[in-house]
Design an enzyme around this catalytic site. Structure first.
Site, short mmCIF file in Angstrom:
data_model
loop_
_atom_site.label_atom_id
_atom_site.label_comp_id
_atom_site.label_asym_id
_atom_site.label_seq_id
_atom_site.Cartn_x
_atom_site.Cartn_y
_atom_site.Cartn_z
N VAL A 56 0.79 -1.07 -0.06
CA VAL A 56 -0.01 0.06 -0.04
C VAL A 56 0.88 1.39 0.04
O VAL A 56 0.71 2.27 -0.63
CB VAL A 56 -1.07 -0.02 1.17
CG1 VAL A 56 -1.74 1.30 1.28
CG2 VAL A 56 -1.91 -1.40 1.11
N ALA A 80 17.21 0.81 3.31
CA ALA A 80 17.18 1.40 1.95
C ALA A 80 17.76 0.51 0.97
O ALA A 80 17.48 0.80 -0.40
CB ALA A 80 18.30 2.57 2.30
N ILE A 92 10.38 -0.19 13.21
CA ILE A 92 9.86 1.00 13.91
C ILE A 92 9.75 1.04 15.34
O ILE A 92 9.84 1.87 16.00
CB ILE A 92 8.41 1.48 13.29
CG1 ILE A 92 7.44 0.28 13.43
CG2 ILE A 92 8.74 1.73 11.47
CD1 ILE A 92 5.95 0.90 13.02
N ARG A 121 3.03 -4.52 11.91
CA ARG A 121 3.32 -5.86 11.82
C ARG A 121 1.93 -6.65 11.56
O ARG A 121 0.95 -6.57 11.90
CB ARG A 121 3.90 -6.65 13.12
CG ARG A 121 4.16 -7.94 13.06
CD ARG A 121 4.66 -8.71 14.45
NE ARG A 121 5.31 -9.56 14.19
CZ ARG A 121 4.61 -10.81 14.34
NH1 ARG A 121 3.40 -11.12 14.57
NH2 ARG A 121 5.30 -12.06 13.98
N ALA A 122 1.95 -7.48 10.38
CA ALA A 122 0.69 -8.18 9.86
C ALA A 122 0.86 -9.71 10.10
O ALA A 122 1.94 -9.97 10.61
CB ALA A 122 0.39 -7.80 8.24
N TYR A 145 -3.58 -9.42 15.67
CA TYR A 145 -3.33 -8.25 14.82
C TYR A 145 -4.49 -7.18 15.13
O TYR A 145 -4.27 -6.02 15.01
CB TYR A 145 -2.97 -8.66 13.28
CG TYR A 145 -3.18 -7.66 12.31
CD1 TYR A 145 -2.13 -6.85 12.04
CD2 TYR A 145 -4.49 -7.49 11.45
CE1 TYR A 145 -2.37 -5.84 10.98
CE2 TYR A 145 -4.51 -6.53 10.53
CZ TYR A 145 -3.41 -5.69 10.49
OH TYR A 145 -3.41 -4.51 9.52
#
Length: 319
Positions: free
Chosen positions: A16, A38, A57, A79-80, A146
């Site tokens: 996304v 990166a 993160i 986190r999925a 989740y």
């Protein structure tokens, strides 16, 4: 809009995120894109784009320099579920990434006088299955770790924004599709592409889906639309399909004929339970719909032909 306005996008290298960054750059935003590494950054060079590597993160020690000077923050990073991961796996990891890191980002954004935070949550906050389309007025019933973490993050963000002048828009998308989509749809597409007969012809369910380009357009509109401030919005195309329709549309994009044969869904569920795959079967056989009245009023509708075209393109990419 011009490049003087800067926006921070977390999770910018994701499925996304890539489409969102592309949309925002086209609209004239100056985009500060946060990526995990990166080295594997897929974002194309653009004069209005700066890319910053942040790693995990949840391990960011100081968000203040990352948000400083930004007008808006779009928070996509999360986190999925992982393939083969149970619904209750790694509860602490979900909380650390999806809740704690979100809270730290929001606090830094509020301190930096960011005007608005757009948080991309999940329609899974409402539950895994629906007897009728969910609306924003329905009480959340998250079932997986989740979804629970996303609901906890939403509540924490509302409190942070209540105590500051930062505006908040919460978007709850359903399953997102498009070329290169990961997760459950990718696995279904592999089954279709295999040519194996699938026992899904008798399935009579309805699933809400969301085109990734439509989602990116909605995020772009949510950045400044006054009427969106303070809203929590369920997102879907509004053109729901059954699982057999979805399979046939993917197959059309792949240039093959869908091979479906009928078996009563109750027998499929019973067989899946014996194999320990009941959750996967429920996703294929059950219904999950959301009401898009608020979404359409705020952000516009997507014609049915656009949904079908997007699913065909997804199938073409999955050949």
């Amino acid at each position: 809009m011009n490049l003087r306005k800067e926006i921070l996008v977390t999770g910018a290298a994701g499925f996304v995120g890539r489409e969102t960054v592309k949309q925002l750059l086209a609209e004239g935003w100056k985009v500060r894109a946060l990526v995990r590494t990166a080295d594997t950054n897929p974002l194309a060079f653009h004069a209005g784009l700066s890319v910053q590597e942040v790693g995990d993160i949840a391990a960011v020690a100081d968000w203040s320099s990352l948000v400083s000077g930004c007008d808006v923050v779009v928070h996509l990073a999360a986190r999925a579920h992982k393939t083969g991961e149970g619904p209750n796996a790694a509860r602490e990891l979900f909380r650390r990434v999806n809740v704690d890191a979100t809270v730290e980002l929001a606090k830094a954004a509020a301190a930096a006088r960011v005007k608005r935070l757009v948080f991309v949550s999940s329609a899974g906050v409402m539950g895994d299955f629906s007897a009728r389309p969910f609306t924003e007025a329905d009480p959340p019933q998250p079932a997986s770790e989740y979804a629970i973490s996303k609901w906890q993050a939403e509540q924490a963000l509302r409190e942070i924004c209540r105590q500051s002048n930062m505006e908040l828009v919460v978007l709850r998308p359903v399953l997102v599709y498009g070329p290169g989509n990961p997760g459950n749809l990718e696995r279904l597409m592999r089954l279709v592409a295999s040519g194996l007969p699938l026992p899904l012809a008798s399935v009579d369910n309805r699933r809400s889906l969301l085109n990734v380009r439509h989602l990116a357009t909605i995020i772009g509109r949510a950045l400044e639309l006054a009427e969106a401030n303070g809203k929590t919005v369920l997102l879907a195309d509004g053109n729901d399909l059954s699982t057999p329709e979805l399979v046939r549309t993917f197959a059309k994009g792949m240039g093959i004929k869908a091979r479906l044969f009928p078996i009563p869904p109750l027998l499929l569920l019973a067989a899946a339970r014996l194999l320990g795959r009941s959750h996967d079967a429920e996703r294929l056989l059950g219904s999950l719909q959301v009401d898009v009245t608020l979404k359409t009023n705020l952000f516009g509708a997507l014609p049915r032909e656009e949904t079908l075209r997007g699913l065909i393109e997804t199938g073409q990419a999955g050949r």
